[in-house]
Write a protein that holds these residues in place. Structure first.
Motif, PDB file in Angstrom:
ATOM      1  N   THR A 109       0.864  -1.178   0.000  1.00 12.23           N
ATOM      2  CA  THR A 109       0.000   0.000   0.000  1.00 12.23           C
ATOM      3  C   THR A 109       0.902   1.230   0.000  1.00 12.23           C
ATOM      4  OG1 THR A 109      -1.920   1.049   1.070  1.00 12.23           O
ATOM      5  CG2 THR A 109      -0.206   0.174   2.527  1.00 12.23           C
ATOM      6  N   ASN A 110       0.296   2.405   0.125  1.00 11.11           N
ATOM      7  CA  ASN A 110       1.086   3.636   0.235  1.00 11.11           C
ATOM      8  C   ASN A 110       1.508   3.877   1.674  1.00 11.11           C
ATOM      9  OD1 ASN A 110      -0.886   5.467  -2.199  1.00 11.11           O
ATOM     10  ND2 ASN A 110       1.073   4.446  -2.496  1.00 11.11           N
ATOM     11  N   ASN A 141       9.406   7.140  -1.314  1.00 11.43           N
ATOM     12  CA  ASN A 141       8.688   6.624  -2.484  1.00 11.43           C
ATOM     13  C   ASN A 141       7.229   6.308  -2.185  1.00 11.43           C
ATOM     14  OD1 ASN A 141      10.825   6.510  -4.544  1.00 11.43           O
ATOM     15  ND2 ASN A 141      11.783   5.032  -3.167  1.00 11.43           N
ATOM     16  N   ASP A 142       6.781   6.661  -0.974  1.00  7.59           N
ATOM     17  CA  ASP A 142       5.388   6.481  -0.563  1.00  7.59           C
ATOM     18  C   ASP A 142       4.916   5.037  -0.704  1.00  7.59           C
ATOM     19  OD1 ASP A 142       3.018   7.296   0.544  1.00  7.59           O
ATOM     20  OD2 ASP A 142       2.149   7.995  -1.348  1.00  7.59           O
ATOM     21  N   LEU A 143       5.730   4.102  -0.204  1.00  8.17           N
ATOM     22  CA  LEU A 143       5.362   2.691  -0.241  1.00  8.17           C
ATOM     23  C   LEU A 143       5.422   2.107   1.164  1.00  8.17           C
ATOM     24  CD1 LEU A 143       7.336   1.531  -3.411  1.00  8.17           C
ATOM     25  CD2 LEU A 143       4.847   1.601  -3.172  1.00  8.17           C
ATOM     26  N   ALA A 144       4.561   1.143   1.422  1.00  7.33           N
ATOM     27  CA  ALA A 144       4.574   0.437   2.705  1.00  7.33           C
ATOM     28  C   ALA A 144       4.266  -1.027   2.443  1.00  7.33           C
ATOM     29  CB  ALA A 144       3.562   1.034   3.677  1.00  7.33           C
ATOM     30  N   LEU A 145       4.866  -1.892   3.270  1.00 14.44           N
ATOM     31  CA  LEU A 145       4.632  -3.328   3.166  1.00 14.44           C
ATOM     32  C   LEU A 145       4.015  -3.811   4.468  1.00 14.44           C
ATOM     33  CD1 LEU A 145       5.095  -5.911   1.449  1.00 14.44           C
ATOM     34  CD2 LEU A 145       7.240  -6.198   2.693  1.00 14.44           C
ATOM     35  N   LEU A 146       2.866  -4.443   4.354  1.00 12.52           N
ATOM     36  CA  LEU A 146       2.160  -5.015   5.496  1.00 12.52           C
ATOM     37  C   LEU A 146       2.143  -6.532   5.345  1.00 12.52           C
ATOM     38  CD1 LEU A 146      -0.935  -2.615   5.427  1.00 12.52           C
ATOM     39  CD2 LEU A 146       1.258  -2.240   6.562  1.00 12.52           C
ATOM     40  N   GLN A 147       1.780  -7.221   6.420  1.00  7.61           N
ATOM     41  CA  GLN A 147       1.670  -8.677   6.321  1.00  7.61           C
ATOM     42  C   GLN A 147       0.448  -9.166   7.066  1.00  7.61           C
ATOM     43  OE1 GLN A 147       5.180 -11.043   6.804  1.00  7.61           O
ATOM     44  NE2 GLN A 147       4.132 -12.640   5.666  1.00  7.61           N
ATOM     45  N   ALA A 148      -0.269 -10.105   6.392  1.00  7.26           N
ATOM     46  CA  ALA A 148      -1.431 -10.739   6.994  1.00  7.26           C
ATOM     47  C   ALA A 148      -0.970 -11.743   8.048  1.00  7.26           C
ATOM     48  CB  ALA A 148      -2.252 -11.436   5.908  1.00  7.26           C
ATOM     49  N   ILE A 175       0.295  -6.067 -12.825  1.00  6.57           N
ATOM     50  CA  ILE A 175       0.513  -4.811 -12.110  1.00  6.57           C
ATOM     51  C   ILE A 175       1.510  -3.943 -12.866  1.00  6.57           C
ATOM     52  CG2 ILE A 175       1.435  -3.763 -10.007  1.00  6.57           C
ATOM     53  CD1 ILE A 175      -1.220  -5.026  -9.503  1.00  6.57           C
ATOM     54  N   VAL A 176       1.115  -2.701 -13.115  1.00  5.00           N
ATOM     55  CA  VAL A 176       2.033  -1.746 -13.759  1.00  5.00           C
ATOM     56  C   VAL A 176       2.299  -0.532 -12.872  1.00  5.00           C
ATOM     57  CG1 VAL A 176       1.457  -2.435 -16.107  1.00  5.00           C
ATOM     58  CG2 VAL A 176       0.129  -0.613 -14.997  1.00  5.00           C
ATOM     59  N   GLY A 177       1.687  -0.489 -11.699  1.00  4.02           N
ATOM     60  CA  GLY A 177       1.922   0.634 -10.798  1.00  4.02           C
ATOM     61  C   GLY A 177       1.086   0.532  -9.540  1.00  4.02           C
ATOM     62  N   VAL A 178       1.371   1.443  -8.613  1.00  2.00           N
ATOM     63  CA  VAL A 178       0.608   1.569  -7.365  1.00  2.00           C
ATOM     64  C   VAL A 178       0.013   2.975  -7.342  1.00  2.00           C
ATOM     65  CG1 VAL A 178       0.663   1.449  -4.853  1.00  2.00           C
ATOM     66  CG2 VAL A 178       2.259   0.063  -6.207  1.00  2.00           C
ATOM     67  N   VAL A 179      -1.300   3.069  -7.335  1.00  2.00           N
ATOM     68  CA  VAL A 179      -1.960   4.374  -7.322  1.00  2.00           C
ATOM     69  C   VAL A 179      -1.535   5.126  -6.063  1.00  2.00           C
ATOM     70  CG1 VAL A 179      -4.176   5.568  -7.214  1.00  2.00           C
ATOM     71  CG2 VAL A 179      -3.933   3.514  -8.632  1.00  2.00           C
ATOM     72  N   THR A 180      -1.128   6.379  -6.234  1.00  2.00           N
ATOM     73  CA  THR A 180      -0.605   7.089  -5.063  1.00  2.00           C
ATOM     74  C   THR A 180      -1.217   8.451  -4.821  1.00  2.00           C
ATOM     75  OG1 THR A 180       1.411   7.794  -3.928  1.00  2.00           O
ATOM     76  CG2 THR A 180       1.343   8.139  -6.298  1.00  2.00           C
ATOM     77  N   ALA A 181      -1.619   9.186  -5.851  1.00  2.00           N
ATOM     78  CA  ALA A 181      -2.086  10.552  -5.599  1.00  2.00           C
ATOM     79  C   ALA A 181      -2.827  11.102  -6.797  1.00  2.00           C
ATOM     80  CB  ALA A 181      -0.899  11.460  -5.268  1.00  2.00           C
ATOM     81  N   LYS A 182      -3.608  12.146  -6.536  1.00  2.00           N
ATOM     82  CA  LYS A 182      -4.197  12.934  -7.604  1.00  2.00           C
ATOM     83  C   LYS A 182      -3.621  14.338  -7.521  1.00  2.00           C
ATOM     84  CE  LYS A 182      -8.451  14.118  -7.346  1.00  2.00           C
ATOM     85  NZ  LYS A 182      -9.903  13.960  -7.363  1.00  2.00           N
TER      86      LYS A 182
END
Length: 415
Positions: free
Chosen positions: A213-214, A246-253, A333-340
């Motif tokens: 996610t972001n 880079n506005d990315l985060a990694l979470l885990q279930a 996947i070609v990207g992660v939506v991050t902002a408008k």
């Protein structure tokens, strides 16, 4: 049965002093998959150490212990190990992709390496979600689920046994809880601003339940971060690593959750003009509880001020789409939506209201982030084109609503 016997042997053997003969367990430590208790020196019957252990799918068994003198140790054991007794090895450990330490281990037994853990490393180990251990060419990942309460239980074990003796050993997991403030008198988060509900989108990128996610979606979260697949119960996600730049985060279930379906990252560059599909949960609580699907094209291969980390896309996105997957027409996947684009700011500067100008993080930055976090993601070559309905249907088992209670942060303006 052999594994259980080996685990018990590990608990008996582990000791920073190299004691190979011990008796136990006395009492118990049971937290998640961790088991253990208190142990005595077989020669003197004196209290030796408290230890807990858990096996991993990579074939290694971790053993954490604290001895009667208060020294902590971490051991790596496996029936496949063949060390010479007294052999030494340096093990580099990285926690959550950020904090690093070097441990110096000794083989007191042929199937186990034991290292003393300094107090600062113990604290990091207790709070971390993921540990990557490197020794020579061997690199191993360890999910640190439940290490917080395990460390607390072992410290409690040592304190109680030293005070009351082994004959009064009981359930060391029951640590006296500190009184909590009543719900109606609970203090607001730091800064004096009350917590508010915030949400975004995420997507699963490995069978192990890694969720992308972001960073701004989880930045400022207070308490649990939850993930919801459409129509399913919420699960608590823990933060593995984050990259604010880079506005990315990694979470885990949770480790008990498995994913047969997860996103594949396109292994070929996308071009300006290519069609894309964005999926997310905008305005959660106001619009549909299901995810929404929008389509558009790649308008440009760079973001604001020619920032090459981003794609400019025309697919409409709203607050809540942040962190969601951006697909090509083959479902990769070609990207992660991050902002408008900041509409009001641009309108004030130009006198015109911009339309359909949004941004996504490119897969290059995403893959670098996942590589640094040692995530076993998969890539795929573009195949035959799919209908948008099929892309959405395929994404349903791994696209999540991410939600938490959070404080106001400047980064929230990106949503």
């Amino acid at each position: 049965m052999w594994l259980k016997s080996f685990i018990v042997a590990c608990l008996l053997q582990v000791s920073v002093a190299g004691i190979a003969h011990a008796k136990g367990p006395f009492g118990s430590v049971n937290v998640g998959n961790w088991i253990g208790g208190a142990f005595s020196n077989d020669e003197t019957d004196a209290f030796s150490h408290c230890a807990a252990t858990t096996p991993y799918a990579n074939g290694v068994i971790l053993v954490v212990s604290q001895n009667a003198a208060g020294t902590w140790s971490l051991a790596f054991a496996s029936p496949s190990y063949r060390f010479n007794k007294g052999e030494n090895a340096a093990i580099d450990v990285t926690f959550d992709g950020r904090e690093q330490a070097r441990l110096y281990a000794t083989a007191y037994q042929s199937n186990m390496l034991t290292a003393v853990m300094p107090v600062n490393v113990v604290r990091t180990f207790q709070k971390a979600s993921l540990m990557v251990a490197t020794a020579g060419r061997s690199v191993l990942n360890f999910d640190l689920t439940s290490t917080g309460p395990v460390i607390a239980a072992l410290a409690n074990c040592v304190a109680k046994v030293k005070a009351d003796g082994l004959n009064k050993a009981g359930d060391f997991t029951k640590v006296a809880a500190k009184p909590q403030p009543a719900p109606d008198k609970q203090a607001p988060p730091a800064g004096g601003k009350p917590a508010r509900a915030k949400s975004g989108t995420g997507f699963v990128v490995s069978a192990n339940g890694h969720v992308v996610t972001n960073n701004h979606v989880i930045d400022g979260c207070v308490g649990d971060i939850k993930g919801n697949l459409t129509g399913e119960a919420a699960m608590v996600l823990r933060v593995v690593s984050s990259d604010a730049n880079n506005d990315l985060a990694l979470l885990q279930a949770p480790s008990t959750t498995t994913f047969k379906d997860f996103a594949r990252i396109r292994d070929r560059s996308i071009r300006s003009g290519d069609s894309i599909v964005a999926i997310g949960f905008p305005y959660h609580g106001l619009l549909t509880s299901d995810f929404t699907v929008t389509t558009g094209i790649v308008s440009s291969l760079s973001g604001m001020h020619n920032d090459s980390r981003f794609l400019q896309i025309s697919a409409p996105v709203q607050p809540g789409n942040s962190g969601g997957p951006l697909f090509d027409t083959t479902g990769q996947i070609v990207g992660v939506v991050t902002a408008k684009i900041p509409v009001l700011r641009i309108a004030a500067a130009t006198g015109n209201i911009p339309e359909n100008i949004n941004f996504a993080i490119k897969t290059g930055a995403l893959r670098d982030f996942l590589d640094n976090s040692v995530v076993p993601y998969q890539t795929a070559e573009p195949k035959s084109e799919l209908k948008t309905t099929d892309i959405a249907g395929n994404a349903r088992p791994y696209t999540m609503l991410i939600s938490c209670n959070g404080t106001e942060r400047a980064a929230d303006a990106k949503r």
